[in-house]
Design an enzyme around this catalytic site. Structure first.
Site, PDB file in Angstrom:
ATOM      1  N   GLU A  31      46.279  51.343  50.078  1.00 13.29           N
ATOM      2  CA  GLU A  31      47.538  50.668  49.750  1.00 13.29           C
ATOM      3  C   GLU A  31      48.496  51.703  49.179  1.00 13.29           C
ATOM      4  OE1 GLU A  31      47.375  47.441  46.900  1.00 13.29           O
ATOM      5  OE2 GLU A  31      49.393  46.803  47.421  1.00 13.29           O
ATOM      6  N   GLY A  86      45.100  51.966  38.519  1.00 14.71           N
ATOM      7  CA  GLY A  86      44.017  51.361  37.756  1.00 14.71           C
ATOM      8  C   GLY A  86      42.838  50.980  38.638  1.00 14.71           C
ATOM      9  N   ALA A  87      43.147  50.290  39.753  1.00 22.40           N
ATOM     10  CA  ALA A  87      42.088  49.790  40.608  1.00 22.40           C
ATOM     11  C   ALA A  87      42.677  49.270  41.907  1.00 22.40           C
ATOM     12  CB  ALA A  87      41.329  48.659  39.906  1.00 22.40           C
ATOM     13  N   MET A  88      41.786  48.940  42.862  1.00 22.16           N
ATOM     14  CA  MET A  88      42.247  48.472  44.170  1.00 22.16           C
ATOM     15  C   MET A  88      41.317  47.405  44.718  1.00 22.16           C
ATOM     16  SD  MET A  88      44.500  48.626  46.484  1.00 22.16           S
ATOM     17  CE  MET A  88      44.404  47.545  47.902  1.00 22.16           C
ATOM     18  N   GLU A  89      41.933  46.345  45.249  1.00 22.50           N
ATOM     19  CA  GLU A  89      41.217  45.120  45.620  1.00 22.50           C
ATOM     20  C   GLU A  89      40.629  45.115  47.033  1.00 22.50           C
ATOM     21  OE1 GLU A  89      44.633  45.330  45.210  1.00 22.50           O
ATOM     22  OE2 GLU A  89      45.674  44.090  46.688  1.00 22.50           O
ATOM     23  N   ASN A  90      40.321  46.264  47.645  1.00 19.70           N
ATOM     24  CA  ASN A  90      39.761  46.306  48.996  1.00 19.70           C
ATOM     25  C   ASN A  90      38.721  45.200  49.203  1.00 19.70           C
ATOM     26  OD1 ASN A  90      41.020  48.991  49.099  1.00 19.70           O
ATOM     27  ND2 ASN A  90      39.332  49.532  47.748  1.00 19.70           N
ATOM     28  N   GLU A 149      41.693  42.309  40.086  1.00 22.58           N
ATOM     29  CA  GLU A 149      41.225  42.709  41.426  1.00 22.58           C
ATOM     30  C   GLU A 149      40.414  41.587  42.070  1.00 22.58           C
ATOM     31  OE1 GLU A 149      42.812  45.122  42.382  1.00 22.58           O
ATOM     32  OE2 GLU A 149      43.350  45.919  40.416  1.00 22.58           O
ATOM     33  N   HIS A 192      42.685  38.870  43.449  1.00 19.92           N
ATOM     34  CA  HIS A 192      43.348  39.257  44.701  1.00 19.92           C
ATOM     35  C   HIS A 192      42.583  38.760  45.931  1.00 19.92           C
ATOM     36  CE1 HIS A 192      46.928  41.563  44.021  1.00 19.92           C
ATOM     37  NE2 HIS A 192      46.356  42.570  43.376  1.00 19.92           N
ATOM     38  N   GLU A 249      51.312  40.472  44.045  1.00 22.04           N
ATOM     39  CA  GLU A 249      51.159  41.103  42.734  1.00 22.04           C
ATOM     40  C   GLU A 249      51.690  40.240  41.585  1.00 22.04           C
ATOM     41  OE1 GLU A 249      49.141  43.259  42.367  1.00 22.04           O
ATOM     42  OE2 GLU A 249      48.986  44.311  44.293  1.00 22.04           O
TER      43      GLU A 249
HETATM   44  C1  7MF Z   1      46.324  44.732  36.515  1.00 19.45           C
HETATM   45  O1  7MF Z   1      47.702  45.725  42.022  1.00 19.45           O
HETATM   46  C2  7MF Z   1      47.670  44.712  36.815  1.00 19.45           C
HETATM   47  C3  7MF Z   1      48.201  45.656  37.666  1.00 19.45           C
HETATM   48  C4  7MF Z   1      47.723  48.324  43.529  1.00 19.45           C
HETATM   49  C5  7MF Z   1      47.576  49.386  42.493  1.00 19.45           C
HETATM   50  C6  7MF Z   1      46.272  47.324  40.968  1.00 19.45           C
HETATM   51  O2  7MF Z   1      45.503  45.536  42.352  1.00 19.45           O
HETATM   52  C7  7MF Z   1      46.548  46.469  42.185  1.00 19.45           C
HETATM   53  C8  7MF Z   1      46.632  47.288  43.498  1.00 19.45           C
HETATM   54  C9  7MF Z   1      49.253  49.641  40.645  1.00 19.45           C
HETATM   55  C10 7MF Z   1      49.782  49.285  39.427  1.00 19.45           C
HETATM   56  C11 7MF Z   1      49.163  48.310  38.654  1.00 19.45           C
HETATM   57  C12 7MF Z   1      48.010  47.669  39.121  1.00 19.45           C
HETATM   58  C13 7MF Z   1      47.474  48.016  40.372  1.00 19.45           C
HETATM   59  C14 7MF Z   1      48.104  49.023  41.142  1.00 19.45           C
HETATM   60  C15 7MF Z   1      47.406  46.639  38.259  1.00 19.45           C
HETATM   61  C16 7MF Z   1      46.054  46.618  37.947  1.00 19.45           C
HETATM   62  C17 7MF Z   1      45.532  45.675  37.101  1.00 19.45           C
HETATM   63  N1  7MF Z   1      46.850  46.368  44.615  1.00 19.45           N
HETATM   64 BR1  7MF Z   1      50.094  50.947  41.649  1.00 19.45          BR
HETATM   65 ZN    ZN Z   2      47.312  43.840  42.065  1.00 14.71          ZN
END
Ligand code: 7MF
Ligand code: ZN
Length: 867
Positions: A122, A262-266, A299, A302, A321
């Protein structure tokens, strides 16, 4: 230059071709990974004859249609992508590419993190793995075969279920994964490495067993327990509150050290920054425990809001988001303290989102124009996006909101949709008219609401007139009135809320404010009242209301609504700090000190809330209240007030400190709240700088059995610049020099020291063995903390802070543009400061603008800042 062309939301076109199945074969190698992608392509638009595939940093080995290799004149490589002659309704496309993961320092696509291979796709990272229709409205079923050396990479992971695995010649092995759900390319993930595995399971509401697997660096298993427990809480909560159940038989989470976010929801395979997973009492603070629970939740949530229903295009990012942040906020709120959660969210809005609206990157939660998508993962899209969802929740109520969610999934499960589709589902399910409300999606900026009040004693009526005005923003000159929900309470002289009556009928406490100016009249009002407006921050606006400091103090100490108490306190503190800035007051008033004393002595109030009430508004928040404010004067005035509170209330603070100093460490809500209050008291005492505090800090630092207390003591010494801080920092470094995540706290302490020669210390810290400019966590902990967490020194009048940040940005621009673009923000905010500083800041922005290899990420922000 084609690569620097912005995209417009209005230019959206459905894809001419789509891909409904993809088979990926990935042969892993540090510098020459070979990816074979076999796509089933379908033509959607009969007039199309050429297929354009996205691509970036790829070496093409071969391309074939239906098994026939294409000749050189049947395809073209343009702007990183690939253009093919494809006058066919349906065909199989086979592309072989080669990539270099070990040299991928941008951490997008497939890269090496420490010893492991991992991916981040992403928003547009998949095009760094293979040529593809890398857009979220192309949904395909993936099968992925991963092959690597078995000894170095015993675990081979991808999305979905593992359907085969085995050994190969030369010490290699393979695994094949199949994801039954069609997904956009940004949700693809692949991980290969050597990990310790924490295993658990979850039985869903319908009785299915889900295997839960958490992969961490070897030796860190016990540090994963909290994340695993959080995941199970999240799965249960989503069933109970949103009626949503997990849909695969396996859920994997991998923690990696090199990660841009922080993290990614794959799908089925979340990848996390290790700092968002690992925790034990010795190394992680209470805030980090809380943050891990909330990110794990985010995550996981998501999976429905993002994965099952995804975005049509990236302008719709807030669709997933904003909604998912709203859901993770509700999760934290339901499992913890609602008022504490709300205050955290409001602090974030006021200090960062309002500033973004006021700066060069202002944009609506659904942007209209984007150059680099990575630049739009913003507090506006996320946090203001969550506020917009929350306003709908306020207008509809929980029950109708849930009907809206249900309809949204009925209509759109398996689709890629728009923000408008979401609002339509809410509207259709509830019968609540959201036509005007939709403007929140298209209009940027922070509305200013002005209240004027009149009490008519003879009629027993109270008149409230509200006007709304949104100042022009960098991206939009003209603004229109918004549909603003105004939660209101009328407080009598004792601070108690009275029943709201209009035209003889009791009325709800949420007003629909939809015009530029509106008046409400309330009956049966027996005496003068104070209006408590925007309770719980019912809308993301700035409020201007004539209200005396005496009334604010009354609400702060005696109000019945916790959030209103906190908010009144923040307004009172803001007034007093600004009065000191303006020279109208030389010190905090007795009124303020009395109100704080009452709060401090209040035995019934939650200690966690008291801790928040003792925290002064940040310099970032205060700076927005005045144009051209003198940075140093603001810093000194705020600090002076805090020191005075520490001196005048030292007995009360010390008593509370002692009272909350518990014996054994426990990790649960009450204990966390008591530690927060204890450490808030210690902090104020340290700023006041009394000799006895020195000893208190030293003892807590030495004797603490947990990181929350140890770091709080260190931070208090550091912010108070108590002499003992030097030794404490050295002893902290000696204890933790081998643990990079803990050393990040040390780097941040070094960076945030309120002293004139802090840059010299930062330069020394950059030579530390654990510092690595290629690791975003280190960069944020040291450089980011200085630029955004040490406002006074960053804005040093000799320009050294701006120069330092720019030097680092120049280096980062070539290593990791996304990371660079995240930490440039404080340099963009020249509008907040005086002319001399503005000149110095712009000179550094010019330096960046002149870079021959300026990345798209930085180009967009630098050019907007200078425009
Ligand atoms: C809680 O949104 C709130 C926001 C994209 C990467 C994680 O799950 C995500 C990913 C960014 C900025 C903030 C967060 C995330 C991303 C996030 C994480 C935890 N889809 Br860039
Ligand atoms: Zn997110």
């Amino acid at each position: 230059m084609e690569a620097m062309q912005a995209k417009l939301r209005s230019d959206y076109r459905a894809p001419q071709y789509t891909i409904d199945q993809l088979h990926l074969d990935v042969k892993l190698d540090d510098h020459a990974t070979v990816v074979t992608a076999t796509s089933q392509v379908i033509r959607n638009d009969a007039d199309a004859s050429q297929l354009h595939l996205d691509g970036d940093h790829l070496t093409l080995r071969s391309v074939a249609i239906n098994g026939n290799a294409l000749a050189d004149d049947q395809y073209q490589q343009i702007g990183g992508g690939l253009l093919l002659e494809a006058d066919l309704d349906q065909f199989e496309l086979t592309i072989v590419t080669e990539i270099d993961p070990a040299n991928n320092t941008a951490l997008e696509g497939l890269y090496k993190s420490g010893g492991a291979f991992c991916t981040q796709c992403e928003a547009e990272g998949f095009r760094r793995i293979t040529y593809f229709l890398d857009r979220p409205d192309v949904l395909a079923k993936y099968t992925t075969r991963v092959e690597a050396d078995k000894a170095a990479y015993p675990y081979l992971l991808s999305n979905g279920n593992k359907i085969d695995s085995g050994d190969l010649a030369e010490g290699r092995h393979f695994a094949i994964w199949q994801d039954p759900f069609p997904k956009p390319s940004y949700l693809f993930a692949l991980v290969a490495g050597d990990f310790d595995l924490l295993e658990d399971n979850f039985i869903t509401r319908s009785g299915r067993n889900v295997a839960l697997q958490l992969f961490v660096d070897r030796g860190n298993l016990y540090r994963g327990e909290h994340a695993m427990a959080s995941l199970k809480r999240a799965m249960k909560w989503d069933e109970q509150r949103f009626n949503l159940e997990y849909d695969l038989d396996i859920y994997m989470v991998v923690a990696v050290d090199f990660f841009n976010m922080g993290a990614m929801e794959n799908k089925g395979l979340n990848v996390f920054n290790s700092k968002a997973v690992l925790a034990d009492p010795q190394t992680a603070t209470d805030d980090e425990y809380h943050r891990i629970e909330s990110i794990i939740g985010h995550e996981y949530f998501h999976n429905w809001t993002g994965n099952r229903v995804t975005c049509r295009d990236w302008f719709q990012l807030s669709l997933k988001e904003g909604l998912t942040v709203f859901r993770d906020q509700e999760f934290s709120s339901d499992l913890g303290s609602p008022v504490v959660e709300r205050i955290d969210a409001v602090n974030m809005m006021r200090s960062h989102q309002f500033a973004e609206d006021a700066g060069p990157m202002a944009h609506p939660i659904r942007p209209d124009k984007v150059l680099e998508m990575n630049n739009f993962y913003t507090v506006t899209v996320y946090d203001k996006g969550a506020e917009v969802i929350r306003m709908m929740h306020t207008l509809l109520g929980e029950q109708k909101f849930q009907l809206g969610m249900q309809l949204y999934f009925e209509r759109h499960d398996g689709q890629a949709v728009t923000c408008d589709d979401f609002v339509a589902a809410m509207e259709d399910a509830s019968g609540v008219d959201l036509k005007l409300f939709r403007r929140w999606y298209s209009q940027s900026g922070t509305p200013v609401v002005t209240a004027s009040e009149r009490y008519d004693a003879s009629a027993g009526q109270y008149h409230l007139t509200l006007t709304q005005h949104t100042p022009a923003t960098a991206d939009q000159a003209d603004k229109q009135p918004l549909h603003i929900p105004v939660a209101i309470e009328l407080l009598n002289a004792n601070g108690q809320a009275i029943t709201l009556v209009s035209d003889g009928q009791p009325v709800a406490n949420v007003l629909n404010f939809t015009e530029a100016e509106q008046t409400w009249v309330f009956d049966n009002v027996a005496g003068p009242v104070v209006a408590s407006l925007f309770e719980n921050f019912s809308a993301p606006v700035k409020l201007q209301q004539q209200i005396s400091n005496a009334d604010l103090a009354l609400i702060m100490a005696n109000g019945s609504n916790d959030f209103a108490c906190w908010d009144a306190g923040q307004r009172l503190l803001t007034n007093e700090i600004l009065a000191i800035v303006d020279g109208a007051q030389s010190r905090g008033s007795d009124l303020l000190l009395d109100a704080i004393r009452q709060v401090l002595l209040d035995e019934r109030r939650d200690p966690a809330l008291i801790a928040l009430m003792l925290a002064l508004p940040t310099e970032a928040t205060l700076a927005q209240q005045r144009s051209d404010v003198d940075v140093e004067l603001l810093h000194q005035s705020r600090r002076q007030l805090l020191a005075q509170i520490g001196q005048d209330l030292d007995d009360e603070l010390l008593a509370r400190y002692r009272d909350c100093h518990d014996g054994e460490y426990q990790q649960h809500g009450q204990a966390v709240g008591r530690r927060a209050l204890k450490n808030a008291c210690l902090f104020i005492l340290a700023i006041a700088g009394k000799a006895t505090t020195q000893e208190l800090c030293g003892r807590q630092f030495a004797e603490a059995d947990n990181m929350t207390d140890r770091l709080a003591a260190l931070n208090a010494m550091n912010q108070g610049q108590l002499p003992a801080v030097t030794d404490a920092l050295a002893s902290f470094e000696a204890q933790w020099r081998d643990n990079p995540l803990v050393m990040d706290k040390w780097f941040s302490q070094v960076a945030m020291a309120p002293k004139g020669d802090v840059l010299a210390d930062i330069q020394v810290a950059m030579q530390h063995l654990q510092f690595d400019i290629a690791n975003p966590n280190r960069v944020r902990a040291l450089i980011g903390a200085f630029a955004s967490g040490n406002r006074n020194q960053f804005h040093a009048i000799d320009g050294s802070g701006y120069r330092f940040l720019t030097d680092q940005l120049i280096e980062l621009n070539a290593i990791n543009p996304q990371c660079a673009a995240r930490i440039i923000t404080p340099l963009m905010a020249w509008k907040e400061v005086d002319e001399e500083r503005q000149r110095l800041m712009k000179a550094q922005l010019q330096r960046l603008a002149a870079l021959p290899n300026l990345s798209r990420d930085l180009y967009e922000k630098v050019s907007k800042s200078l425009a």
